[in-house]
Design an enzyme around this catalytic site. Structure first.
Site, PDB file in Angstrom:
ATOM      1  N   CYS A  77       0.842  -1.206   0.000  1.00 10.58           N
ATOM      2  CA  CYS A  77       0.000   0.000   0.000  1.00 10.58           C
ATOM      3  C   CYS A  77       0.877   1.256   0.000  1.00 10.58           C
ATOM      4  O   CYS A  77       1.560   1.526  -0.970  1.00 10.58           O
ATOM      5  CB  CYS A  77      -0.965  -0.053   1.176  1.00 10.58           C
ATOM      6  SG  CYS A  77      -2.328   1.091   0.972  1.00 10.58           S
ATOM      7  N   HIS A 170      -3.704  -5.117   0.893  1.00  9.55           N
ATOM      8  CA  HIS A 170      -3.153  -5.548   2.189  1.00  9.55           C
ATOM      9  C   HIS A 170      -3.201  -7.065   2.336  1.00  9.55           C
ATOM     10  O   HIS A 170      -4.234  -7.613   2.714  1.00  9.55           O
ATOM     11  CB  HIS A 170      -3.946  -4.901   3.330  1.00  9.55           C
ATOM     12  CG  HIS A 170      -3.651  -3.456   3.494  1.00  9.55           C
ATOM     13  ND1 HIS A 170      -2.611  -2.985   4.252  1.00  9.55           N
ATOM     14  CD2 HIS A 170      -4.256  -2.366   2.964  1.00  9.55           C
ATOM     15  CE1 HIS A 170      -2.578  -1.673   4.198  1.00  9.55           C
ATOM     16  NE2 HIS A 170      -3.558  -1.260   3.419  1.00  9.55           N
ATOM     17  N   GLU A 172      -1.820  -8.800   4.556  1.00  4.72           N
ATOM     18  CA  GLU A 172      -1.670  -9.220   5.951  1.00  4.72           C
ATOM     19  C   GLU A 172      -2.993  -9.384   6.685  1.00  4.72           C
ATOM     20  O   GLU A 172      -3.038 -10.023   7.732  1.00  4.72           O
ATOM     21  CB  GLU A 172      -0.769  -8.228   6.704  1.00  4.72           C
ATOM     22  CG  GLU A 172      -1.340  -6.824   6.923  1.00  4.72           C
ATOM     23  CD  GLU A 172      -1.143  -5.861   5.741  1.00  4.72           C
ATOM     24  OE1 GLU A 172      -1.052  -6.336   4.593  1.00  4.72           O
ATOM     25  OE2 GLU A 172      -1.115  -4.646   5.970  1.00  4.72           O
ATOM     26  N   GLY A 226      -3.317 -15.828  36.641  1.00  2.00           N
ATOM     27  CA  GLY A 226      -4.103 -16.958  36.148  1.00  2.00           C
ATOM     28  C   GLY A 226      -4.295 -16.862  34.646  1.00  2.00           C
ATOM     29  O   GLY A 226      -4.804 -17.780  34.015  1.00  2.00           O
ATOM     30  N   VAL A 228      -2.872 -16.434  30.632  1.00  2.00           N
ATOM     31  CA  VAL A 228      -1.851 -17.181  29.899  1.00  2.00           C
ATOM     32  C   VAL A 228      -0.462 -16.557  30.047  1.00  2.00           C
ATOM     33  O   VAL A 228       0.513 -17.254  30.336  1.00  2.00           O
ATOM     34  CB  VAL A 228      -2.180 -17.208  28.386  1.00  2.00           C
ATOM     35  CG1 VAL A 228      -1.240 -18.143  27.660  1.00  2.00           C
ATOM     36  CG2 VAL A 228      -3.615 -17.593  28.165  1.00  2.00           C
ATOM     37  N   ASP A 229      -0.387 -15.245  29.868  1.00  2.00           N
ATOM     38  CA  ASP A 229       0.938 -14.617  29.811  1.00  2.00           C
ATOM     39  C   ASP A 229       1.695 -14.767  31.121  1.00  2.00           C
ATOM     40  O   ASP A 229       2.850 -15.192  31.134  1.00  2.00           O
ATOM     41  CB  ASP A 229       0.823 -13.121  29.477  1.00  2.00           C
ATOM     42  CG  ASP A 229      -0.028 -12.892  28.260  1.00  2.00           C
ATOM     43  OD1 ASP A 229      -0.194 -13.841  27.484  1.00  2.00           O
ATOM     44  OD2 ASP A 229      -0.542 -11.776  28.090  1.00  2.00           O
ATOM     45  N   SER A 230       1.038 -14.420  32.222  1.00  2.00           N
ATOM     46  CA  SER A 230       1.778 -14.467  33.482  1.00  2.00           C
ATOM     47  C   SER A 230       2.082 -15.907  33.874  1.00  2.00           C
ATOM     48  O   SER A 230       3.130 -16.189  34.465  1.00  2.00           O
ATOM     49  CB  SER A 230       1.018 -13.728  34.592  1.00  2.00           C
ATOM     50  OG  SER A 230      -0.215 -14.328  34.869  1.00  2.00           O
ATOM     51  N   THR A 231       1.197 -16.839  33.508  1.00  2.00           N
ATOM     52  CA  THR A 231       1.456 -18.238  33.839  1.00  2.00           C
ATOM     53  C   THR A 231       2.647 -18.770  33.057  1.00  2.00           C
ATOM     54  O   THR A 231       3.532 -19.437  33.611  1.00  2.00           O
ATOM     55  CB  THR A 231       0.211 -19.110  33.531  1.00  2.00           C
ATOM     56  OG1 THR A 231      -0.895 -18.553  34.229  1.00  2.00           O
ATOM     57  CG2 THR A 231       0.417 -20.545  33.957  1.00  2.00           C
ATOM     58  N   ASP A 466     -46.995 -16.661  40.403  1.00  2.00           N
ATOM     59  CA  ASP A 466     -48.040 -15.651  40.251  1.00  2.00           C
ATOM     60  C   ASP A 466     -47.519 -14.262  40.545  1.00  2.00           C
ATOM     61  O   ASP A 466     -48.248 -13.286  40.512  1.00  2.00           O
ATOM     62  CB  ASP A 466     -49.195 -15.936  41.229  1.00  2.00           C
ATOM     63  CG  ASP A 466     -49.823 -17.286  40.916  1.00  2.00           C
ATOM     64  OD1 ASP A 466     -49.746 -17.693  39.742  1.00  2.00           O
ATOM     65  OD2 ASP A 466     -50.357 -17.917  41.851  1.00  2.00           O
TER      66      ASP A 466
END
Ligand code: XMP
Length: 529
Positions: A77, A170, A172, A226, A228-231, A466
Site C-alpha cells: 500500500c 493488504h 496481511e 491466572g 496465559v501470559d503471566s502463567t 403468580d
C-alpha cells in the site's frame, strides 16, 4: 530475519505475525530507522501501509539506503507508493478512497503462461482487501505490472531485474484470504529466509538467557493472574531458576468464581511454581464499595494492587535477607521483577505514530512498579500471544489454561455497570460461571476469543409463579477477534443461548432477564466499560 518498517498503519503488526507464523523471525521498527543503526542483517524488508499520503509535507520516508542493500523489498500500500516516490514513479489521489474487497487479476509474464514468483501458485485472480486514498498513476522506470484490478491498473509491480515488489492491497489482513500465502512466498521463495523461529528453539535459548542474566544468586518476583501470559512467564522462570523465582497472586475480590483457588492449585501444585496467594479481597472491596465511575474503579484497583504487591514483595525480601545473612546456601536477595510484557506492547511503544493516533489497547493492572528499584526481566517481550500459547503447551501447562480467554486486570469491576457492592460481585460471578460452563460444555470455548457476562444497573419486570418480579438484567458478550483491535460478535447456536438464559434466570437470584450483545468492534468495544 525480516525487517518490517512501520509507517503507522494499524495493520503493521499483522505483517510481523504472518512472517512469524511461517517460522521466520520478523521484527518491526519505525520507518524512520536508519539502516546503519540496525544491528542485524535482514534478508528482506517489508514497507508497511500508512495513514499518510507520500506527498504530504510531513509524510514519513524510508532511509533511501534500503534500496542499495540489494536485498528483496516488498512495499504494501503506502509501501508501494513509497517505492514509487523514491524511484521515479507517480502517485495520485483517487477520486474516492478505496476501502473494501477487490479482485486482483494476476498478469502473465511476457504473454507466456508463467506469473511472477510473488504470485506463483496463487491462481489467476485473488480476492484482496484494499484501503487507500492514493494509488500509482505511473510505475517507476524498469518496473513492470504483475497484477491489476478494475480500478487500479498498477495494483502490483515488480522490478525488471532487482527483487523489488510493491502491492496496493493488504495481504496481511484476513480479508485477503490468500494473503498469508503471498507473504510466505515473499519471505520463503524470494528472501529465502530459514524457518528456524520455533518455540522449541526459543525455550532453550530463553532459559539460558535468563540464567545468564540472573547468575548464581538473586531472586525474581512476579505477579501472576491466572492468565496465559503471566502463567507462561512464571513457568519459564521456574524452569530457569527454580524456586529463586517467587510468584505472587493477589485476590482482588473481583476475580471470577473460585479463580484464586484454581490458580493456586494449578501453578503451585501442578506446575511446582513457588506461589503465594494473597487474599486482599476485603481491602479491595471496601475501597470499591459504591464506586460507579469506570476510571475510578480502574484507578482504585491499580493502586491497591501496587500497595498489596509491594507489601508482599517486602516480606519476601525480608525473608531473603535473613537467609542471605545466614550463610552460603542462600539464594540471594530479591533483585528482579518479572513482567509478562508481550511483543504487541513493545510494538505499541516503538511503532511509528501516524496522524491518526493508534487505537489504544490497555495496560495490565499494576503496570510498571516504578518505585520498586528492581531490575526488569521480560522473557516474553519478543512474542505474540499465539506464540506464548505454543510456548505454554511446550512447558506442559494444561491446555484449558493455555487456551484461556483474556481477562482484564480490573476484572469484574468493569463488568458491573453500576456501583460495586459485594452482592453485585456475587451475582455476576455466578452468572459468569454458568455462562462459561455452558460454553465449554457446548465445545465452543476455543472458537470464541473472549466471552463474559455483564451486570446491568437497570431493573426489568418479570414474572415468577403468580408474582411479578423486578430484577436486574445480565448481558452476555462473546466475540471473535484476531487482535482485539476489531472484533465480531459470535453467532451462537440458538439452543445454547436458550440453555444459558434459562439457567441464569433460574439459578441466579436477582436476575430475571438475559440479553445477548450483538455489537461489533468498532463501533462498540469488547468490554462495556
Ligand atoms: P476493549 O473493551 O477496549 O477491549 O475493546 C479489548 C481487550 O482489552 C481488554 N480490556 C482491558 N484489559 N484492563 C485490562 O487489563 C482494562 O482496563 C481493560 N479494558 C479492556 C478486554 O478485556 C479485551 O480483551
Amino acid at each position: 530475519t525480516i525487517l518490517i518498517l512501520d509507517f503507522g498503519s494499524q495493520y503493521s503488526h499483522l505483517i510481523t505475525r504472518r512472517c512469524r507464523e511461517r517460522n521466520v523471525y520478523a521484527e518491526l521498527m519505525p520507518c524512520t530507522t536508519l539502516i546503519k543503526d540496525i544491528n542485524f542483517k535482514p534478508k528482506g524488508i517489508i514497507l508497511s501501509g500508512s495513514p499518510y499520503s507520500v506527498y504530504d509535507k510531513d509524510a514519513p520516508h524510508v532511509d533511501p539506503t534500503v534500496f542499495k542493500l540489494g536485498i528483496p523489498i516488498l512495499g504494501i500500500c503506502y509501501g508501494l507508493q513509497e517505492i514509487a516516490w523514491n524511484l521515479g514513479g507517480e502517485v495520485t489521489k483517487c477520486d474516492h478512497r478505496e476501502y473494501g474487497f477487490a479482485e486482483i487479476q494476476i498478469n502473465k509474464i511476457g504473454g507466456g503462461e508463467s506469473v511472477d514468483a510473488l504470485f506463483e501458485g496463487l491462481g489467476e485472480e485473488m480476492q484482496v482487501w484494499m484501503s487507500h486514498g492514493d494509488q500509482l498513476s505511473q510505475p517507476p522506470p524498469d518496473f513492470h505490472v504483475i497484477g491489476h484490478t478494475k480500478t487500479a491498473p498498477y495494483a502490483a509491480l515488480a522490478h525488471n531485474t532487482k527483487p523489488l515488489y510493491g502491492i496496493q492491497f493488504h495481504p496481511e489482513v484476513t480479508h485477503s484470504p490468500r494473503g498469508k500465502e503471498l507473504i510466505a512466498k515473499f519471505v520463503l521463495s524470494i528472501c529465502k529466509c530459514r524457518q528456524n523461529w520455533t518455540m522449541e528453539e526459543f525455550i532453550g535459548k530463553e532459559i539460558s538467557r535468563i540464567r545468564d542474566i540472573c547468575g548464581q544468586r538473586g531472586r525474581v518476583i512476579g505477579a501472576v493472574s491466572g492468565g496465559v501470559d503471566s502463567t507462561v512467564a512464571a513457568k519459564l522462570m521456574h524452569e530457569a531458576i527454580g524456586d529463586r523465582f517467587h510468584a505472587i497472586m493477589v485476590d482482588n475480590g473481583v476475580l471470577r468464581l473460585n479463580e484464586a483457588q484454581q490458580v493456586n492449585e494449578m501453578l503451585n501444585r501442578d506446575l511446582g511454581v513457588n506461589l503465594t496467594v494473597v487474599d486482599a479481597s476485603e481491602l479491595f472491596l471496601s475501597r470499591l464499595e459504591g464506586i460507579e465511575d469506570p476510571e475510578q474503579k480502574r484507578k482504585i484497583i491499580g493502586n491497591t494492587f501496587i500497595n498489596v504487591f509491594e507489601e508482599e514483595a517486602a516480606k519476601i525480601e525480608a525473608a531473603a535477607d535473613e537467609e542471605a545473612k545466614a550463610g552460603a546456601a542462600a539464594k540471594g536477595r530479591v533483585e528482579w521483577l518479572l513482567q509478562g510484557t508481550l511483543y504487541p506492547d513493545v510494538i505499541e511503544s516503538i511503532s511509528f505514530k501516524g496522524p491518526s493516533a493508534t487505537i489504544k489497547t490497555h495496560h495490565n493492572v499494576g503496570g510498571l512498579l516504578k518505585d520498586m528499584k528492581l531490575k526488569l526481566i521480560e522473557p516474553l517481550r519478543e512474542l505474540f500471544k499465539d506464540e506464548v500459547r505454543a510456548l505454554g503447551r511446550l512447558l506442559s501447562i494444561p491446555v484449558p489454561l493455555v487456551q484461556r480467554h483474556p481477562f482484564p486486570g480490573p476484572g469484574l469491576a468493569i463488568r458491573i455497570l453500576g456501583p460495586i457492592t459485594r452482592d453485585q460481585v456475587k451475582i455476576l460471578q455466578h452468572a459468569d460461571s454458568i455462562y462459561i460452563e455452558e460454553i465449554r460444555k457446548a465445545n465452543l470455548y476455543d472458537q470464541i476469543s473472549q466471552a463474559f457476562a455483564v451486570l446491568l444497573p437497570v431493573k426489568a419486570v418479570g414474572v415468577m409463579g403468580d408474582q411479578r418480579t423486578y430484577e436486574q438484567v445480565i448481558a452476555l458478550r462473546a466475540v471473535q477477534s484476531e487482535d482485539f483491535m476489531t472484533a465480531d460478535w459470535f453467532v451462537f447456536p440458538a439452543d445454547v443461548l436458550r440453555r444459558i438464559s434459562s439457567r441464569i434466570t433460574n439459578e441466579v437470584a436477582g436476575i430475571n432477564r438475559v440479553t445477548y450483545d450483538i455489537s461489533s468492534k468498532p463501533p462498540a468495544t469488547v468490554e462495556w466499560l
